[in-house]
Design a protein around this motif. Structure first.
Motif, PDB file in Angstrom:
ATOM      1  N   HIS A  59       0.827  -1.201   0.000  1.00 23.76           N
ATOM      2  CA  HIS A  59       0.000   0.000   0.000  1.00 23.76           C
ATOM      3  C   HIS A  59       0.868   1.259   0.000  1.00 23.76           C
ATOM      4  CE1 HIS A  59      -3.070  -2.900   1.476  1.00 23.76           C
ATOM      5  NE2 HIS A  59      -3.889  -2.117   0.788  1.00 23.76           N
ATOM      6  N   ALA A  60       1.910   1.235   0.818  1.00 22.56           N
ATOM      7  CA  ALA A  60       2.803   2.391   0.900  1.00 22.56           C
ATOM      8  C   ALA A  60       3.481   2.657  -0.437  1.00 22.56           C
ATOM      9  CB  ALA A  60       3.841   2.169   1.995  1.00 22.56           C
ATOM     10  N   ALA A  61       3.926   1.610  -1.104  1.00 22.82           N
ATOM     11  CA  ALA A  61       4.576   1.769  -2.402  1.00 22.82           C
ATOM     12  C   ALA A  61       3.614   2.357  -3.427  1.00 22.82           C
ATOM     13  CB  ALA A  61       5.118   0.424  -2.880  1.00 22.82           C
ATOM     14  N   HIS A  62       2.367   1.919  -3.381  1.00 25.25           N
ATOM     15  CA  HIS A  62       1.364   2.490  -4.293  1.00 25.25           C
ATOM     16  C   HIS A  62       1.231   3.991  -4.073  1.00 25.25           C
ATOM     17  CE1 HIS A  62      -2.432   2.963  -6.493  1.00 25.25           C
ATOM     18  NE2 HIS A  62      -2.792   3.724  -5.462  1.00 25.25           N
ATOM     19  N   LEU A  63       1.126   4.408  -2.810  1.00 20.42           N
ATOM     20  CA  LEU A  63       0.956   5.835  -2.532  1.00 20.42           C
ATOM     21  C   LEU A  63       2.160   6.643  -2.986  1.00 20.42           C
ATOM     22  CD1 LEU A  63      -0.669   5.719   1.026  1.00 20.42           C
ATOM     23  CD2 LEU A  63      -1.817   5.949  -1.190  1.00 20.42           C
TER      24      LEU A  63
END
Length: 229
Positions: A59-63
């Motif tokens: 999720h963090a990488a997506h953001l």
């Protein structure tokens, strides 16, 4: 010296071996295949964001790659998850910072540092809310936002708890030994109560229905709260 077994040692490992891509989508629901996206976090442009219980940091990488935050800090206590996350997305530093730490001690060192904190079935599910939520409020800047998705009921269909107590659930050590861990599966009004006591305001919650049936299907409770200005 006694060390605590890493109960997340095996979680997500098989996927990490076959899927190293940054996810194209961000989902809050339990099945991770629909429902609201990152818009629940607000405008992230130039913001400092923390993912509490980030796991493999997908999720963090997506953001980081799609929503232009100043920085996302992916926090997880598991050495195994830290290793998987750094292997997958370490190249996204410095805008993605992957940190191995329990959420509570990390947040204690980050007073007024975050614009947004979130948890997708992460640390908020597995940490005593009376310990985590007050330090989360302090770690947010005034007006900052906390968003988390959690189980709306227990897996298998039993209702969420009507008090702020944990449910004991099964787990396994890296060696496969059967053990237990604690998970907080609380009704909406209990989450509202503990958030209010922790200093949050503008608290709202929505139940997101499961996208499909099955023995491990579950509705999701999506909760938003703000640190007062």
């Amino acid at each position: 010296m006694t060390t605590t077994a890493d109960l997340w040692h095996h979680y997500g490992r098989a996927r990490a071996e076959r899927d190293r891509a940054v996810p194209k989508a961000f989902h809050w629901i339990w099945s991770q295949d629909g429902g609201p996206g990152p818009e629940a976090l607000g405008d992230l442009s130039g913001r400092v964001v923390g993912d509490l219980g980030a796991g493999a940091a997908r999720h963090a990488a997506h953001l980081v790659t799609r929503h232009d935050p100043a920085r996302v800090v992916a926090v997880d206590a598991s050495p195994a998850q830290y290793g998987i996350a750094t292997g997958l997305y370490g190249h996204l530093a410095p805008r993605l910072r992957i940190t191995q730490s329990d959420a509570v001690p990390h947040l204690r060192t980050m007073t007024d540092s975050y614009d947004v904190l979130y948890s997708v079935f992460g640390a908020i599910d597995f940490t005593d809310p009376y310990e985590l939520l007050p330090v989360a409020a302090s770690a947010l800047s005034p007006g900052g936002r906390l968003v988390f998705s959690t189980l709306a009921h227990h897996l298998g269909g039993a209702p969420a708890r009507t008090d702020a107590a944990a449910t004991v659930i099964p787990a396994r050590t890296p060696e496969g030994e059967k053990v237990t861990m604690r998970r907080w599966v609380l009704q909406e009004h209990i989450w509202t109560k503990v958030l209010d006591e922790a200093g949050f305001g503008r608290i709202a919650a929505d139940v997101l229905p499961a996208s499909a049936g099955g023995p491990r299907a579950a509705d999701t409770l999506l909760v938003t709260a703000h640190r007062p200005c």
